[in-house]
Design an enzyme around this catalytic site. Sequence first.
Site, PDB file in Angstrom:
ATOM      1  N   GLN A  11       0.823  -1.217   0.000  1.00 29.80           N
ATOM      2  CA  GLN A  11       0.000   0.000   0.000  1.00 29.80           C
ATOM      3  C   GLN A  11       0.852   1.259   0.000  1.00 29.80           C
ATOM      4  O   GLN A  11       0.684   2.148  -0.826  1.00 29.80           O
ATOM      5  CB  GLN A  11      -0.912   0.029   1.238  1.00 29.80           C
ATOM      6  CG  GLN A  11      -2.095  -0.895   1.196  1.00 29.80           C
ATOM      7  CD  GLN A  11      -3.050  -0.641   2.346  1.00 29.80           C
ATOM      8  OE1 GLN A  11      -4.097  -0.025   2.174  1.00 29.80           O
ATOM      9  NE2 GLN A  11      -2.707  -1.111   3.524  1.00 29.80           N
ATOM     10  N   THR A  62       3.127  -7.551   8.505  1.00 31.56           N
ATOM     11  CA  THR A  62       2.087  -6.713   9.102  1.00 31.56           C
ATOM     12  C   THR A  62       0.835  -7.476   9.530  1.00 31.56           C
ATOM     13  O   THR A  62      -0.150  -6.852   9.915  1.00 31.56           O
ATOM     14  CB  THR A  62       1.680  -5.597   8.120  1.00 31.56           C
ATOM     15  OG1 THR A  62       1.215  -6.184   6.902  1.00 31.56           O
ATOM     16  CG2 THR A  62       2.843  -4.660   7.836  1.00 31.56           C
ATOM     17  N   TYR A 125       3.845  -8.063  17.002  1.00 32.42           N
ATOM     18  CA  TYR A 125       4.108  -7.147  15.891  1.00 32.42           C
ATOM     19  C   TYR A 125       4.729  -5.843  16.396  1.00 32.42           C
ATOM     20  O   TYR A 125       5.756  -5.381  15.882  1.00 32.42           O
ATOM     21  CB  TYR A 125       2.813  -6.861  15.137  1.00 32.42           C
ATOM     22  CG  TYR A 125       2.914  -5.717  14.165  1.00 32.42           C
ATOM     23  CD1 TYR A 125       3.646  -5.847  12.994  1.00 32.42           C
ATOM     24  CD2 TYR A 125       2.302  -4.493  14.427  1.00 32.42           C
ATOM     25  CE1 TYR A 125       3.755  -4.784  12.103  1.00 32.42           C
ATOM     26  CE2 TYR A 125       2.402  -3.435  13.555  1.00 32.42           C
ATOM     27  CZ  TYR A 125       3.130  -3.582  12.388  1.00 32.42           C
ATOM     28  OH  TYR A 125       3.252  -2.531  11.528  1.00 32.42           O
ATOM     29  N   LYS A 129       8.540  -4.320  15.579  1.00 31.54           N
ATOM     30  CA  LYS A 129       8.784  -3.017  14.942  1.00 31.54           C
ATOM     31  C   LYS A 129       9.631  -2.120  15.837  1.00 31.54           C
ATOM     32  O   LYS A 129      10.470  -1.353  15.348  1.00 31.54           O
ATOM     33  CB  LYS A 129       7.453  -2.335  14.599  1.00 31.54           C
ATOM     34  CG  LYS A 129       6.656  -3.043  13.512  1.00 31.54           C
ATOM     35  CD  LYS A 129       7.390  -3.086  12.184  1.00 31.54           C
ATOM     36  CE  LYS A 129       7.449  -1.718  11.535  1.00 31.54           C
ATOM     37  NZ  LYS A 129       8.136  -1.780  10.210  1.00 31.54           N
ATOM     38  N   TRP A 150      -3.167   2.954  11.272  1.00 32.68           N
ATOM     39  CA  TRP A 150      -4.455   2.785  10.598  1.00 32.68           C
ATOM     40  C   TRP A 150      -4.371   3.124   9.105  1.00 32.68           C
ATOM     41  O   TRP A 150      -5.099   3.960   8.576  1.00 32.68           O
ATOM     42  CB  TRP A 150      -5.517   3.640  11.267  1.00 32.68           C
ATOM     43  CG  TRP A 150      -5.774   3.322  12.708  1.00 32.68           C
ATOM     44  CD1 TRP A 150      -4.984   2.614  13.553  1.00 32.68           C
ATOM     45  CD2 TRP A 150      -6.915   3.726  13.483  1.00 32.68           C
ATOM     46  NE1 TRP A 150      -5.547   2.540  14.809  1.00 32.68           N
ATOM     47  CE2 TRP A 150      -6.739   3.209  14.797  1.00 32.68           C
ATOM     48  CE3 TRP A 150      -8.054   4.464  13.204  1.00 32.68           C
ATOM     49  CZ2 TRP A 150      -7.669   3.417  15.818  1.00 32.68           C
ATOM     50  CZ3 TRP A 150      -8.980   4.673  14.220  1.00 32.68           C
ATOM     51  CH2 TRP A 150      -8.800   4.153  15.503  1.00 32.68           C
TER      52      TRP A 150
END
Length: 282
Positions: A11, A62, A125, A129, A150
């Site tokens: 994305q 993700t 997750y 990160k 988001w």
Amino acid sequence: MKILITGATGQLGADCLEECRARGHEVYGVSSHMFPLSDESAMRAVLDEFEPDAILHAAAYTAVDRAEDEPDLCRLVNAAGTEILARLAQERDVKFLYISTDYVFPGTGNAPYETDAPTGPRNVYGASKLAGEEAVEARLERFFIVRISWVFGARGTNFVKTMLELAKTHKSLSIVADQVGSPTYTRDLAPLLADMIASEKYGLYHATNEGFCSWAEFAAEIFRTAGKDVAVTSVPSRAHPTKAVRPKNSRLSKRSLDAAGFERLPPWQDAVARFIAELGQG
């Protein structure tokens, strides 16, 4: 400038690729099949061939809930893979921009988190990160770390697309209302990241569209903007239990952007309207 972009089919990576090319940069986008973050020799070969001036590291594992069942794989990509890439960047003295997440914070309280607020991820997750952040900070001096939340964009799946799909078969939905944060439209974020990587304003940033909302408010705005007759019922997180714990407070302060002279992103409602128009569903 020659910019290597990881996660270039995702994305955010895809929009960054498009934005940087539009600005006249020489850009090389790589994805996991040609640039596996677990294979140092393959990564080194790509860097030796392209010789970038900067790396925009948007690739990541993700799948937040699946990460609870695959912690080793998640850490391999997000932590170990980022450490390798940071070390390769250090060897070449190139700029490095790392995309991180609101999930590095515990999600307590109601105030927006500042960039220097104590971290405390509550799921695999988020911990992976954060480990990536620490690897970047330990290895590099010329780095940008950008925490986002988001995310939605034209490629892949996201909350906006899911809500629009559910609107085809549902007249009412119960959506979590006790998790609050900010949506981030990749088409708005990509120009900011392009501005950053062309600058010398290194450091830690938070970057999302302006304003805060709950997931229920986000959903209601999606349906209102798209003209969908779907009633939204606000429910607590316990009504929709997930394998990974989600932070209830994902508000991120943008003071770091202001201090560096970067423009904040447009309001999230405006971003939703433009994205729905882009999808042809407005």
